[in-house]
Scaffold this motif. Structure first.
Motif, short mmCIF file in Angstrom:
data_model
loop_
_atom_site.label_atom_id
_atom_site.label_comp_id
_atom_site.label_asym_id
_atom_site.label_seq_id
_atom_site.Cartn_x
_atom_site.Cartn_y
_atom_site.Cartn_z
N LEU A 101 -4.87 2.59 4.67
CA LEU A 101 -4.21 1.86 3.59
C LEU A 101 -5.04 1.92 2.31
O LEU A 101 -4.50 2.06 1.21
CB LEU A 101 -4.00 0.40 4.01
N HIS B 39 -8.68 -3.43 2.18
CA HIS B 39 -7.70 -3.74 3.23
C HIS B 39 -8.36 -4.10 4.55
O HIS B 39 -7.74 -4.76 5.38
CB HIS B 39 -6.76 -2.54 3.43
N ARG C 124 2.45 1.27 -3.61
CA ARG C 124 1.50 0.94 -4.68
C ARG C 124 2.16 0.11 -5.77
O ARG C 124 2.09 0.44 -6.95
CB ARG C 124 0.89 2.23 -5.26
N ALA D 195 0.82 -1.21 0.00
CA ALA D 195 0.00 0.00 0.00
C ALA D 195 0.86 1.26 0.00
O ALA D 195 0.49 2.27 -0.62
CB ALA D 195 -0.92 0.00 1.23
N SER E 104 -3.62 3.66 -1.14
CA SER E 104 -3.47 2.84 -2.33
C SER E 104 -4.20 3.42 -3.53
O SER E 104 -3.94 3.03 -4.67
CB SER E 104 -3.99 1.43 -2.05
#
Length: 398
Positions: free
Chosen positions: A228, A289, A97, A94, A232
């Motif tokens: 997260l 997540h 990426r 995350a 992301s």
């Protein structure tokens, strides 16, 4: 793009409960098995006596010592390592990426290897005794991470691509330094020791080594899944939601460094778990997540318990390095999962091309249905059809 099927909340709870039950059943089995198997009933009796302070007969003292002092801390440490590396893998992916990110992508493992080789070859931290290798690996990992962060930081912040490239490049430099230290070792046996450490081993696990990795894993699991998800999506989307991506990335970097350095210092480099377990979890649960951060650590803990058991019983009385077992077993399993689900990074599926039928009479297309939908035609079901992707009109059947 079609997203991966997501489990319902009830199914997700059932998955978590099933993993907890499997982990609870696996721990006593893993403690019982080894070069000298001990019955599970006796293992449970010894563990219960240790918890409650019960008495153990003289005849059982040897088995009791093996269970309590050797195998139990090792199995628990394996579970902690699996959970921690899986959680750190999610955080690292995350943060940058990137689907290839894992806890070791920032040069942490290479820096730890330099510290470990310095202990083996030069005797650094010898005053710490059995903790010398762990202490040197921890210091080396922290030093490497700080160097990566300083070299990748710009006035505009830390860019994910720059962070990855700096970590990968410096990893080669640290590995070269480690090789030079081992190469010029006067005794000549440092290469074997360092190589075995780099592939991962829990042979020296003790109760004293368990608290710090457990605390580091608990800290990793405490991270908010919503942050997260926000990071992301990209810096622009995160900023629009009121989140400072540079600050969050810095916090994730510090978490990844401290957690990975702590875990590496007691086990060596076990690189497969932190890379693949997050992806395997997303194949089943989807990209969110909030579900992965709970399930992936359980999957990692369960996997590492059985990997450590296999490393102990595969070729007795010798032990296979953990990294060898994780690669030999995990790679084919993950490849099968990935090919069956069409998985790509982010928990999504590649869109499957739907066959578009073309009417053999009027030439109109009708995606996914073997009859003509054109009101002027009404060509019946069961006649000749030409279908392809992309569709081309066919000629009427003879």
């Amino acid at each position: 793009m079609h997203t991966s099927p997501r489990l319902s909340p009830r199914a997700h709870v059932l998955v978590v409960l099933a993993l907890l039950m499997a982990l609870g059943a696996s721990v006593p089995v893993a403690v019982s098995w080894g070069a000298a198997p001990i019955p599970v009933a006796d293992t449970a009796r010894f563990l219960w006596a240790a918890v409650t302070g019960g008495a153990i007969s003289t005849a059982d003292f040897t088995d009791y010592t093996v269970i309590l002092q050797l195998r139990t801390p090792r199995v628990l440490l394996a579970a902690v390592l699996g959970a921690g590396l899986s959680a750190l893998g999610i955080a690292a992916q995350a943060m940058v990426r990137n689907p290839l990110a894992d806890p070791f992508i920032l040069g942490i493992s290479s820096g730890a290897a330099v510290g470990a080789s310095a202990v083996v070859s030069w005797g650094l931290f010898a005053a710490l005794g059995s903790l010398a290798l762990s202490a040197a690996a921890f210091v080396g990992a922290l030093a490497a991470s700080v160097l990566v962060y300083l070299l990748s930081r710009t006035p505009g912040g830390v860019a994910p691509v720059r962070l990855i490239l700096t970590g990968v490049v410096l990893s080669f430099g640290f590995l070269a330094l480690m090789s030079a230290i081992v190469f010029f070792d006067a005794r000549g046996d440092a290469a074997r020791t360092v190589m075995f450490w780099m592939l991962g081993s829990l042979g020296a696990a003790t109760w004293q080594q368990l608290p710090l990795p457990a605390a580091a894993t608990a800290l990793c699991l405490a991270w908010r899944a919503r942050d997260l998800d926000t990071l992301s999506m990209g810096d622009g989307s995160a900023a629009s939601l009121g989140v400072d991506p540079d600050r969050m990335r810095g916090q994730l970097f510090a978490l990844t460094v401290l957690g990975t350095a702590t875990l590496v210092s007691v086990s060596g480099t076990i690189g497969f778990v932190g890379l693949v377990v997050p992806h395997a979890t997303r194949i089943v649960l989807g990209p969110a997540h909030r579900r992965a951060v709970l399930v992936a650590p359980l999957v990692g803990a369960l996997s590492m318990v059985w990997v450590d058991l296999l490393s102990r019983v595969a070729v007795p009385p010798r032990e296979l390095p953990l990294g060898v077992v994780t690669a030999l077993v995990g790679v084919p399993v993950f490849l099968v999962l990935m090919r069956r689900s069409g998985y790509v990074f982010g928990g999504s599926r590649r869109p499957r091309a739907r066959p578009a039928w073309s009417c053999g009479r009027c030439g109109s297309t009708s995606p996914g249905a073997p009859w003509c939908r054109a009101s002027r035609c009404g060509w019946p079901r069961g006649t000749s059809w030409d279908w392809s992707v992309p569709t081309a009109a066919g000629s009427p059947p003879s």
